[in-house]
Design a protein around this motif. Structure first.
Motif, PDB file in Angstrom:
ATOM      1  N   PRO A   1      39.513  66.394  54.736  1.00  0.00           N
ATOM      2  CA  PRO A   1      40.802  67.023  55.060  1.00  0.00           C
ATOM      3  C   PRO A   1      41.715  66.044  55.794  1.00  0.00           C
ATOM      4  CG  PRO A   1      38.958  68.348  55.868  1.00  0.00           C
ATOM      5  CD  PRO A   1      38.388  67.068  55.372  1.00  0.00           C
ATOM      6  N   ALA A   2      43.012  66.252  55.663  1.00  0.00           N
ATOM      7  CA  ALA A   2      43.999  65.374  56.299  1.00  0.00           C
ATOM      8  C   ALA A   2      43.768  65.278  57.795  1.00  0.00           C
ATOM      9  CB  ALA A   2      45.411  65.870  55.998  1.00  0.00           C
ATOM     10  N   SER A   3      43.336  66.359  58.415  1.00  0.00           N
ATOM     11  CA  SER A   3      43.143  66.374  59.868  1.00  0.00           C
ATOM     12  C   SER A   3      42.001  65.466  60.331  1.00  0.00           C
ATOM     13  CB  SER A   3      42.880  67.804  60.339  1.00  0.00           C
ATOM     14  OG  SER A   3      41.715  68.312  59.718  1.00  0.00           O
ATOM     15  N   GLU A   4      41.155  65.022  59.407  1.00  0.00           N
ATOM     16  CA  GLU A   4      40.035  64.147  59.777  1.00  0.00           C
ATOM     17  C   GLU A   4      40.320  62.671  59.513  1.00  0.00           C
ATOM     18  OE1 GLU A   4      36.361  65.471  58.082  1.00  0.00           O
ATOM     19  OE2 GLU A   4      36.621  67.503  58.831  1.00  0.00           O
ATOM     20  N   LEU A   5      41.514  62.364  58.994  1.00  0.00           N
ATOM     21  CA  LEU A   5      41.843  60.988  58.654  1.00  0.00           C
ATOM     22  C   LEU A   5      42.497  60.264  59.828  1.00  0.00           C
ATOM     23  CD1 LEU A   5      43.384  61.541  55.107  1.00  0.00           C
ATOM     24  CD2 LEU A   5      41.020  60.963  55.687  1.00  0.00           C
ATOM     25  N   SER A   6      42.433  58.953  59.780  1.00  0.00           N
ATOM     26  CA  SER A   6      43.178  58.149  60.751  1.00  0.00           C
ATOM     27  C   SER A   6      44.641  58.121  60.302  1.00  0.00           C
ATOM     28  CB  SER A   6      42.620  56.725  60.806  1.00  0.00           C
ATOM     29  OG  SER A   6      42.926  56.041  59.596  1.00  0.00           O
ATOM     30  N   GLY A   7      45.506  57.652  61.155  1.00  0.00           N
ATOM     31  CA  GLY A   7      46.920  57.553  60.802  1.00  0.00           C
ATOM     32  C   GLY A   7      47.136  56.686  59.569  1.00  0.00           C
ATOM     33  N   ALA A   8      46.425  55.564  59.485  1.00  0.00           N
ATOM     34  CA  ALA A   8      46.565  54.665  58.333  1.00  0.00           C
ATOM     35  C   ALA A   8      46.067  55.333  57.055  1.00  0.00           C
ATOM     36  CB  ALA A   8      45.801  53.368  58.588  1.00  0.00           C
ATOM     37  N   GLN A   9      44.940  56.051  57.137  1.00  0.00           N
ATOM     38  CA  GLN A   9      44.420  56.749  55.968  1.00  0.00           C
ATOM     39  C   GLN A   9      45.364  57.859  55.532  1.00  0.00           C
ATOM     40  OE1 GLN A   9      40.693  57.788  57.817  1.00  0.00           O
ATOM     41  NE2 GLN A   9      39.551  56.370  56.526  1.00  0.00           N
ATOM     42  N   LEU A  10      45.952  58.537  56.491  1.00  0.00           N
ATOM     43  CA  LEU A  10      46.891  59.613  56.197  1.00  0.00           C
ATOM     44  C   LEU A  10      48.111  59.048  55.458  1.00  0.00           C
ATOM     45  CD1 LEU A  10      47.020  62.670  56.742  1.00  0.00           C
ATOM     46  CD2 LEU A  10      48.368  62.156  58.762  1.00  0.00           C
ATOM     47  N   HIS A  11      48.607  57.918  55.916  1.00  0.00           N
ATOM     48  CA  HIS A  11      49.739  57.266  55.257  1.00  0.00           C
ATOM     49  C   HIS A  11      49.367  56.843  53.834  1.00  0.00           C
ATOM     50  CE1 HIS A  11      53.354  54.926  54.704  1.00  0.00           C
ATOM     51  NE2 HIS A  11      52.596  53.913  54.331  1.00  0.00           N
ATOM     52  N   GLN A  12      48.171  56.285  53.679  1.00  0.00           N
ATOM     53  CA  GLN A  12      47.703  55.860  52.357  1.00  0.00           C
ATOM     54  C   GLN A  12      47.606  57.061  51.417  1.00  0.00           C
ATOM     55  OE1 GLN A  12      43.742  54.223  52.337  1.00  0.00           O
ATOM     56  NE2 GLN A  12      43.989  53.320  50.324  1.00  0.00           N
ATOM     57  N   ARG A  13      47.075  58.167  51.914  1.00  0.00           N
ATOM     58  CA  ARG A  13      46.953  59.373  51.093  1.00  0.00           C
ATOM     59  C   ARG A  13      48.333  59.917  50.718  1.00  0.00           C
ATOM     60  NH1 ARG A  13      42.937  64.165  52.573  1.00  0.00           N
ATOM     61  NH2 ARG A  13      41.516  62.526  51.911  1.00  0.00           N
ATOM     62  N   LEU A  14      49.252  59.944  51.680  1.00  0.00           N
ATOM     63  CA  LEU A  14      50.606  60.424  51.412  1.00  0.00           C
ATOM     64  C   LEU A  14      51.259  59.591  50.315  1.00  0.00           C
ATOM     65  CD1 LEU A  14      53.089  62.181  52.088  1.00  0.00           C
ATOM     66  CD2 LEU A  14      53.659  60.489  53.832  1.00  0.00           C
ATOM     67  N   THR A  15      51.155  58.284  50.430  1.00  0.00           N
ATOM     68  CA  THR A  15      51.727  57.397  49.421  1.00  0.00           C
ATOM     69  C   THR A  15      51.132  57.679  48.053  1.00  0.00           C
ATOM     70  OG1 THR A  15      52.096  55.683  51.086  1.00  0.00           O
ATOM     71  CG2 THR A  15      52.068  54.972  48.782  1.00  0.00           C
ATOM     72  N   TRP A  16      49.817  57.839  47.985  1.00  0.00           N
ATOM     73  CA  TRP A  16      49.168  58.107  46.708  1.00  0.00           C
ATOM     74  C   TRP A  16      49.637  59.441  46.137  1.00  0.00           C
ATOM     75  CZ3 TRP A  16      46.357  61.690  44.173  1.00  0.00           C
ATOM     76  CH2 TRP A  16      45.786  61.294  42.978  1.00  0.00           C
ATOM     77  N   LEU A  17      49.670  60.482  46.956  1.00  0.00           N
ATOM     78  CA  LEU A  17      50.084  61.803  46.475  1.00  0.00           C
ATOM     79  C   LEU A  17      51.523  61.798  45.965  1.00  0.00           C
ATOM     80  CD1 LEU A  17      48.389  64.025  49.187  1.00  0.00           C
ATOM     81  CD2 LEU A  17      47.883  64.068  46.725  1.00  0.00           C
ATOM     82  N   VAL A  18      52.415  61.147  46.683  1.00  0.00           N
ATOM     83  CA  VAL A  18      53.821  61.089  46.253  1.00  0.00           C
ATOM     84  C   VAL A  18      53.930  60.314  44.940  1.00  0.00           C
ATOM     85  CG1 VAL A  18      56.098  60.164  46.839  1.00  0.00           C
ATOM     86  CG2 VAL A  18      54.781  61.422  48.557  1.00  0.00           C
ATOM     87  N   ASN A  19      53.211  59.203  44.831  1.00  0.00           N
ATOM     88  CA  ASN A  19      53.253  58.396  43.607  1.00  0.00           C
ATOM     89  C   ASN A  19      52.607  59.096  42.415  1.00  0.00           C
ATOM     90  OD1 ASN A  19      54.611  56.306  44.859  1.00  0.00           O
ATOM     91  ND2 ASN A  19      52.749  55.173  45.332  1.00  0.00           N
ATOM     92  N   ASN A  20      51.727  60.048  42.678  1.00  0.00           N
ATOM     93  CA  ASN A  20      51.008  60.749  41.609  1.00  0.00           C
ATOM     94  C   ASN A  20      51.313  62.246  41.624  1.00  0.00           C
ATOM     95  OD1 ASN A  20      49.075  58.600  40.402  1.00  0.00           O
ATOM     96  ND2 ASN A  20      49.027  58.293  42.610  1.00  0.00           N
ATOM     97  N   ALA A  21      52.501  62.601  42.097  1.00  0.00           N
ATOM     98  CA  ALA A  21      52.880  64.009  42.260  1.00  0.00           C
ATOM     99  C   ALA A  21      52.747  64.801  40.962  1.00  0.00           C
ATOM    100  CB  ALA A  21      54.299  64.113  42.801  1.00  0.00           C
ATOM    101  N   SER A  22      53.169  64.236  39.843  1.00  0.00           N
ATOM    102  CA  SER A  22      53.112  64.985  38.585  1.00  0.00           C
ATOM    103  C   SER A  22      51.668  65.284  38.189  1.00  0.00           C
ATOM    104  CB  SER A  22      53.843  64.248  37.469  1.00  0.00           C
ATOM    105  OG  SER A  22      53.251  62.988  37.231  1.00  0.00           O
TER     106      SER A  22
END
Length: 131
Positions: A101-122
């Motif tokens: 879950p997002a709440s268990e990630l570090s700030g850097a991991q959270l940013h990496q996940r956000l970037t991936w999700l936005v880039n793969n939104a479709s």
């Protein structure tokens, strides 16, 4: 080989040399690892290497990165909404793909996940529609 319902496909090969013991266990371990990283690469999934140190010759000892703050998680959810992504859908997507879950990630991991999700939104939205 990855086959899409449209008939399109992609295929890749890789060579993985075995070091140390050359027995059935080493071959199975290397094959399993290669299969996992291949699937992650072909599908463009974010990866959290949870066992990399266990298979390395030298295990590194380092303090775990601190978890993201509640404010960081709130900003993450706000950014998902700005990208027209439902945070609950993204959480389900990650959970179904074995991600923390997002709440268990570090700030850097959270940013990496956000970037991936936005880039793969479709792809995430399509996954949600197919459920």
């Amino acid at each position: 080989c990855l086959l899409h319902k449209s008939g399109q496909w992609c295929k890749s090969t890789c060579h993985l040399p075995l070091g140390g013991k050359k027995d059935g266990h080493a071959l199975k371990s290397a094959t399993t690892y290669l299969r996992r990283i291949g699937i992650v690469a072909v599908l463009g999934l974010p990866e959290e290497d949870d066992d990399g140190n266990a298979t390395s010759a030298v295990a590194r000892k380092s303090a775990p990165a601190p978890k993201a703050s509640k404010d960081d998680v709130k900003m993450y959810c706000d950014e998902l909404r700005r990208a027209d992504l439902d945070p609950k859908l993204c959480a389900s997507f990650m959970s179904d793909h074995g991600r923390a879950p997002a709440s268990e990630l570090s700030g850097a991991q959270l940013h990496q996940r956000l970037t991936w999700l936005v880039n793969n939104a479709s792809a995430v939205r399509s996954w949600g529609e197919s459920r």
